[in-house]
Design an enzyme around this catalytic site. Structure first.
Site, PDB file in Angstrom:
ATOM      1  N   TYR A   6       0.821  -1.221   0.000  1.00 14.59           N
ATOM      2  CA  TYR A   6       0.000   0.000   0.000  1.00 14.59           C
ATOM      3  C   TYR A   6       0.857   1.273   0.000  1.00 14.59           C
ATOM      4  CZ  TYR A   6      -3.927  -3.085   1.150  1.00 14.59           C
ATOM      5  OH  TYR A   6      -4.877  -4.085   1.130  1.00 14.59           O
TER       6      TYR A   6
ATOM      7  N   LYS B 147       3.674 -15.220   1.597  1.00 12.01           N
ATOM      8  CA  LYS B 147       3.695 -16.124   0.446  1.00 12.01           C
ATOM      9  C   LYS B 147       5.153 -16.283  -0.010  1.00 12.01           C
ATOM     10  CE  LYS B 147       0.673 -16.842  -2.672  1.00 12.01           C
ATOM     11  NZ  LYS B 147       0.107 -18.210  -2.529  1.00 12.01           N
TER      12      LYS B 147
ATOM     13  N   ASP C 280      -2.683 -18.008   1.292  1.00  8.01           N
ATOM     14  CA  ASP C 280      -3.864 -18.649   0.696  1.00  8.01           C
ATOM     15  C   ASP C 280      -4.339 -19.804   1.572  1.00  8.01           C
ATOM     16  OD1 ASP C 280      -1.420 -19.756  -0.018  1.00  8.01           O
ATOM     17  OD2 ASP C 280      -2.095 -20.485  -1.971  1.00  8.01           O
TER      18      ASP C 280
ATOM     19  N   ASP D 118      -5.004  -7.199   5.839  1.00  6.64           N
ATOM     20  CA  ASP D 118      -6.237  -6.494   5.497  1.00  6.64           C
ATOM     21  C   ASP D 118      -7.335  -7.516   5.192  1.00  6.64           C
ATOM     22  OD1 ASP D 118      -8.035  -4.628   4.722  1.00  6.64           O
ATOM     23  OD2 ASP D 118      -6.915  -3.862   3.000  1.00  6.64           O
TER      24      ASP D 118
ATOM     25  N   ASP E 136     -10.379  -9.256   8.064  1.00  7.01           N
ATOM     26  CA  ASP E 136     -11.816  -9.128   7.786  1.00  7.01           C
ATOM     27  C   ASP E 136     -12.475 -10.498   7.763  1.00  7.01           C
ATOM     28  OD1 ASP E 136     -11.837  -6.435   7.711  1.00  7.01           O
ATOM     29  OD2 ASP E 136     -12.629  -6.248   5.672  1.00  7.01           O
TER      30      ASP E 136
END
Ligand code: NAD
Length: 369
Positions: A143, A194, A227, A251, A255
């Site tokens: 970001y 990852k 994942d 992020d 959630d």
């Protein structure tokens, strides 16, 4: 009695003031009972600050925030300010607080109260007793990484670029918080990236492992690809105690974990910065939900996420773990009595308003204390 603890309330917009003022009653309670003494100030942020001062947060408010031990924020934003240019929007106030206070670790607990097990979309046996904590790196990664932007290509098409970038220092400081918090819980930390396809993930894994081996051997460390973590969160979330991950994966995964618990009105959060010379961290606490303009000003909002954010403040900023637990147990027993705001309403329960819910939590607190 311990010395004064400086707290700044920034209720903000929409339901922000309604829920924050219920949480503030808990501080007053502990103050009155002489359990801890708080010096509470209140300021404006978001649309409320734009309306009064033409800026989403004034320099004067920022100064008070920087001098406070902890900030409790409500929520910012609403349709009234939606048409303002990006740089003047209410959200800029919150972003400035996070940036100037250097809040690099975002803590999002996901726990399921027994009384609300039915509110989750997952089966009872999957979520019953769930109690986990996700720590998301908040100020680095894709970001913020450079280069970024959209450029035109010679063939007339366009290219969008963002850069995932992490340094050793950025990884180590958030991992350290994660290890320290795991130590206060079940001593299990899962680090998520990852590393199979991203170099920044390889570095992340190596640095977390190194920190573990040199300072936190008493905490059980595992590594997981992001994942797989998403899959495991809905398959068997109770396998996790503490998860630490980067900004982007955090992020999404936080959630996902949040929704295991069923309701936005129940979810607290904390954002922590680096400790100063005396070991005190800058910290901002806020419910995960927004300003809910659809129910604002109607005494309908669920104040429990804000009250639980305040419990996090007691625990993480003031080392008042027993008092934090008392607040959480007061919320639990209020729910156990069948009291519900509209957002968590279930058949045969009693619907209550924001203030009544605050009254009930205080009543339970007095019984438990
Ligand atoms: P929201 O979280 O405000 O509301 C989503 C839905 O959940 C609404 O139906 C709302 O009524 C309900 N809800 C949320 N909190 C509740 C509570 N405590 N009790 C009962 N019901 C609750 O999200 P949104 O509608 O996407 O956004 C509304 C405004 O809030 C926007 O301006 C957005 O930018 C802002 N927002 C701010 C923050 C923040 O301040 N951190 C976070 C998210 C959204």
């Amino acid at each position: 009695m311990p010395s004064n603890k400086k707290v700044l309330l920034l209720p903000g917009d929409g339901i922000g003031p309604e829920v924050t003022h219920q949480a503030a009653r808990i501080l007053e309670y502990f103050d009155k009972k002489r359990i801890a003494s708080f010096d509470v100030k209140e300021g404006l942020v978001g649309g409320a600050a734009i309306d009064k001062d033409s800026t989403p947060v004034t320099d004067a408010t920022m100064r008070i925030a920087m001098e406070s031990d902890a900030v409790l924020l409500g929520a910012v934003g609403g349709p009234k300010w939606d048409s303002l240019p990006f740089s003047q929007k209410p959200e800029r106030g919150l972003l400035r607080l996070r940036k100037d206070m250097e809040l690099f670790a975002n803590l999002r607990p996901a726990f399921v109260f027994d009384a609300l097990v039915g509110a989750s979309t997952l089966k009872r046996e999957v979520v019953e007793g769930l109690d986990m904590l996700i720590i998301r790196e908040l100020t680095g990664g894709v970001y913020f990484g450079e280069p970024r932007g959209i450029t035109n290509l010679p063939d007339g098409s366009r290219k969008g670029v963002n850069t995932q970038v992490y340094t050793t220092a950025e990884i180590v400081r958030v991992a350290r918080i994660a290890f320290e918090l795991a130590r206060k819980r079940k001593r299990r930390l899962c680090s998520v990236e990852k590393a199979n396809v991203m170099e920044s993930g390889v570095l992340w894994r190596e640095e977390v492992q190194k920190l573990h081996d040199s300072e936190f051997k008493d905490v059980e460390l595992s590594h997981m690809y992001a994942d797989n973590c998403a899959m495991q969160l809905v398959r068997n979330p109770k396998q996790f105690d503490v998860i630490v991950t980067d900004n982007l994966f955090g992020d999404i995964l936080s959630d996902c974990a949040a929704m295991l618990t069923g309701s936005l009105g129940m979810l607290p959060s904390a954002s922590l910065g680096a400790p100063d010379k005396s070991g005190v961290r800058k910290a901002l606490y806020e419910p995960v939900h927004g300003s809910a303009p659809d129910i604002a000003g109607k005494n309908l909002a669920n104040p429990l996420a804000s009250i639980l954010s305040l419990a996090m403040m007691l625990r993480y900023s003031f080392d008042l773990d027993a008092e934090a637990k008392l607040v959480e147990r007061a919320v639990e027993s209020t729910l156990g009595q069948g009291l519900r705001t509209g957002d968590i309403m279930q058949a045969s329960m009693k619907r209550v308003a924001t203030i009544e819910m605050g009254d009930a939590v205080l009543r339970e607190l007095a019984k438990l204390a």
